[in-house]
Write a protein that holds these residues in place. Structure first.
Motif, PDB file in Angstrom:
ATOM      1  N   ASP A  27       3.948   7.645  -0.087  1.00 32.74           N
ATOM      2  CA  ASP A  27       3.889   6.569   0.903  1.00 32.74           C
ATOM      3  C   ASP A  27       3.665   5.204   0.256  1.00 32.74           C
ATOM      4  O   ASP A  27       4.264   4.206   0.672  1.00 32.74           O
ATOM      5  CB  ASP A  27       2.795   6.852   1.938  1.00 32.74           C
ATOM      6  CG  ASP A  27       3.091   8.077   2.790  1.00 32.74           C
ATOM      7  OD1 ASP A  27       4.247   8.562   2.782  1.00 32.74           O
ATOM      8  OD2 ASP A  27       2.152   8.574   3.454  1.00 32.74           O
ATOM      9  N   LEU A  28       2.821   5.156  -0.756  1.00 31.25           N
ATOM     10  CA  LEU A  28       2.586   3.890  -1.463  1.00 31.25           C
ATOM     11  C   LEU A  28       3.851   3.426  -2.184  1.00 31.25           C
ATOM     12  O   LEU A  28       4.164   2.228  -2.193  1.00 31.25           O
ATOM     13  CB  LEU A  28       1.427   4.037  -2.455  1.00 31.25           C
ATOM     14  CG  LEU A  28       0.045   4.208  -1.832  1.00 31.25           C
ATOM     15  CD1 LEU A  28      -0.973   4.625  -2.895  1.00 31.25           C
ATOM     16  CD2 LEU A  28      -0.400   2.938  -1.116  1.00 31.25           C
ATOM     17  N   GLU A  40       9.911  -0.955   0.106  1.00 32.81           N
ATOM     18  CA  GLU A  40      10.223  -1.700   1.332  1.00 32.81           C
ATOM     19  C   GLU A  40       9.823  -3.167   1.243  1.00 32.81           C
ATOM     20  O   GLU A  40      10.490  -4.036   1.805  1.00 32.81           O
ATOM     21  CB  GLU A  40       9.530  -1.060   2.536  1.00 32.81           C
ATOM     22  CG  GLU A  40      10.094   0.286   2.916  1.00 32.81           C
ATOM     23  CD  GLU A  40       9.271   1.014   3.969  1.00 32.81           C
ATOM     24  OE1 GLU A  40       9.765   2.028   4.481  1.00 32.81           O
ATOM     25  OE2 GLU A  40       8.133   0.582   4.271  1.00 32.81           O
ATOM     26  N   THR A  41       8.742  -3.447   0.527  1.00 31.06           N
ATOM     27  CA  THR A  41       8.254  -4.820   0.429  1.00 31.06           C
ATOM     28  C   THR A  41       8.644  -5.481  -0.899  1.00 31.06           C
ATOM     29  O   THR A  41       8.203  -6.592  -1.175  1.00 31.06           O
ATOM     30  CB  THR A  41       6.716  -4.854   0.589  1.00 31.06           C
ATOM     31  OG1 THR A  41       6.125  -4.057  -0.443  1.00 31.06           O
ATOM     32  CG2 THR A  41       6.302  -4.348   1.963  1.00 31.06           C
ATOM     33  N   VAL A  87       6.968   4.216  -1.302  1.00 29.38           N
ATOM     34  CA  VAL A  87       7.916   3.807  -0.250  1.00 29.38           C
ATOM     35  C   VAL A  87       7.584   2.397   0.221  1.00 29.38           C
ATOM     36  O   VAL A  87       8.475   1.546   0.359  1.00 29.38           O
ATOM     37  CB  VAL A  87       7.905   4.808   0.932  1.00 29.38           C
ATOM     38  CG1 VAL A  87       8.619   4.239   2.150  1.00 29.38           C
ATOM     39  CG2 VAL A  87       8.530   6.129   0.509  1.00 29.38           C
ATOM     40  N   ARG A  88       6.318   2.122   0.432  1.00 31.86           N
ATOM     41  CA  ARG A  88       5.902   0.786   0.874  1.00 31.86           C
ATOM     42  C   ARG A  88       6.225  -0.263  -0.178  1.00 31.86           C
ATOM     43  O   ARG A  88       6.667  -1.375   0.155  1.00 31.86           O
ATOM     44  CB  ARG A  88       4.416   0.759   1.212  1.00 31.86           C
ATOM     45  CG  ARG A  88       4.023  -0.572   1.854  1.00 31.86           C
ATOM     46  CD  ARG A  88       2.618  -0.618   2.426  1.00 31.86           C
ATOM     47  NE  ARG A  88       2.323   0.560   3.206  1.00 31.86           N
ATOM     48  CZ  ARG A  88       1.179   1.261   3.101  1.00 31.86           C
ATOM     49  NH1 ARG A  88       0.253   0.896   2.251  1.00 31.86           N
ATOM     50  NH2 ARG A  88       0.975   2.318   3.851  1.00 31.86           N
ATOM     51  N   TYR A 106      -2.301   3.561  -6.213  1.00 25.02           N
ATOM     52  CA  TYR A 106      -1.342   4.547  -6.712  1.00 25.02           C
ATOM     53  C   TYR A 106      -1.786   5.075  -8.080  1.00 25.02           C
ATOM     54  O   TYR A 106      -1.792   6.286  -8.320  1.00 25.02           O
ATOM     55  CB  TYR A 106       0.074   3.960  -6.804  1.00 25.02           C
ATOM     56  CG  TYR A 106       0.993   4.889  -7.550  1.00 25.02           C
ATOM     57  CD1 TYR A 106       1.632   5.931  -6.893  1.00 25.02           C
ATOM     58  CD2 TYR A 106       1.168   4.764  -8.927  1.00 25.02           C
ATOM     59  CE1 TYR A 106       2.443   6.824  -7.598  1.00 25.02           C
ATOM     60  CE2 TYR A 106       1.966   5.637  -9.634  1.00 25.02           C
ATOM     61  CZ  TYR A 106       2.597   6.676  -8.963  1.00 25.02           C
ATOM     62  OH  TYR A 106       3.368   7.554  -9.660  1.00 25.02           O
TER      63      TYR A 106
END
Length: 159
Positions: free
Chosen positions: A108-109, A115-116, A111-112, A124
């Motif tokens: 999730d980290l 995305e950003t 992916v974020r 992480y």
């Protein structure tokens, strides 16, 4: 015939636990060393899926087939090598469950970060170090279980 079928399922389950664990560790480590959040996110997705499909299935199957094999083979779950295997299985699970959560969080980290268009956060790195450290006792316990299942040594303390 049923005994040998269940034994085969038990052996396959053990191989899945060892093989999937080693494979997941390898791919996560390689992705981490490359440091690309895109790669880490992609590998993380696959690793989490593999853990749920393969590892979790084997984790459920092993106690069922192992107990059935012990009783069918005339063994007691208190026999030394079986009791030691069960204890090591619990140790493995105690390390594996947090590892699954860590893998989901690291995914999730990453992916974020993708995305950003950002770098991976310090969280992480902390999770990866913990994930890496948790892998050693879990993997060692699985290897010890394999040895116990093959050698069936007399363990006087429990026998």
């Amino acid at each position: 015939m049923l005994y040998f079928l269940v034994k085969m399922l038990h052996i396959i389950g053990a191989a899945v636990l060892l093989g999937t664990g080693a494979g997941i560790a390898f791919f996560m480590l390689v992705a981490h060393l490359r440091g690309d959040p895109r790669e880490i996110a992609g590998v993380g997705r696959t690793v989490v899926l593999a853990d749920f499909l393969f590892t979790a299935s084997a984790v459920i199957l092993q106690p069922i087939t192992g107990t059935w094999l012990a009783w069918s083979g005339g063994y007691s779950l208190g026999d030394g090598w079986i009791a030691a295997s069960i204890a090591l299985y619990v140790v493995t699970g105690a390390f594996w469950l947090p590892v699954v959560w860590m893998q989901m969080r690291m995914r999730d980290l990453a992916v974020r970060a993708v995305e950003t268009d950002a770098k991976l956060p310090a969280e992480y790195d902390r999770l990866f170090r913990r994930w890496f450290a948790f892998g050693f006792p879990a993997f060692a316990a699985v290897l010890a279980i394999f040895w116990l299942m093959i050698a069936r040594p007399a363990i006087p303390y429990w026998d």
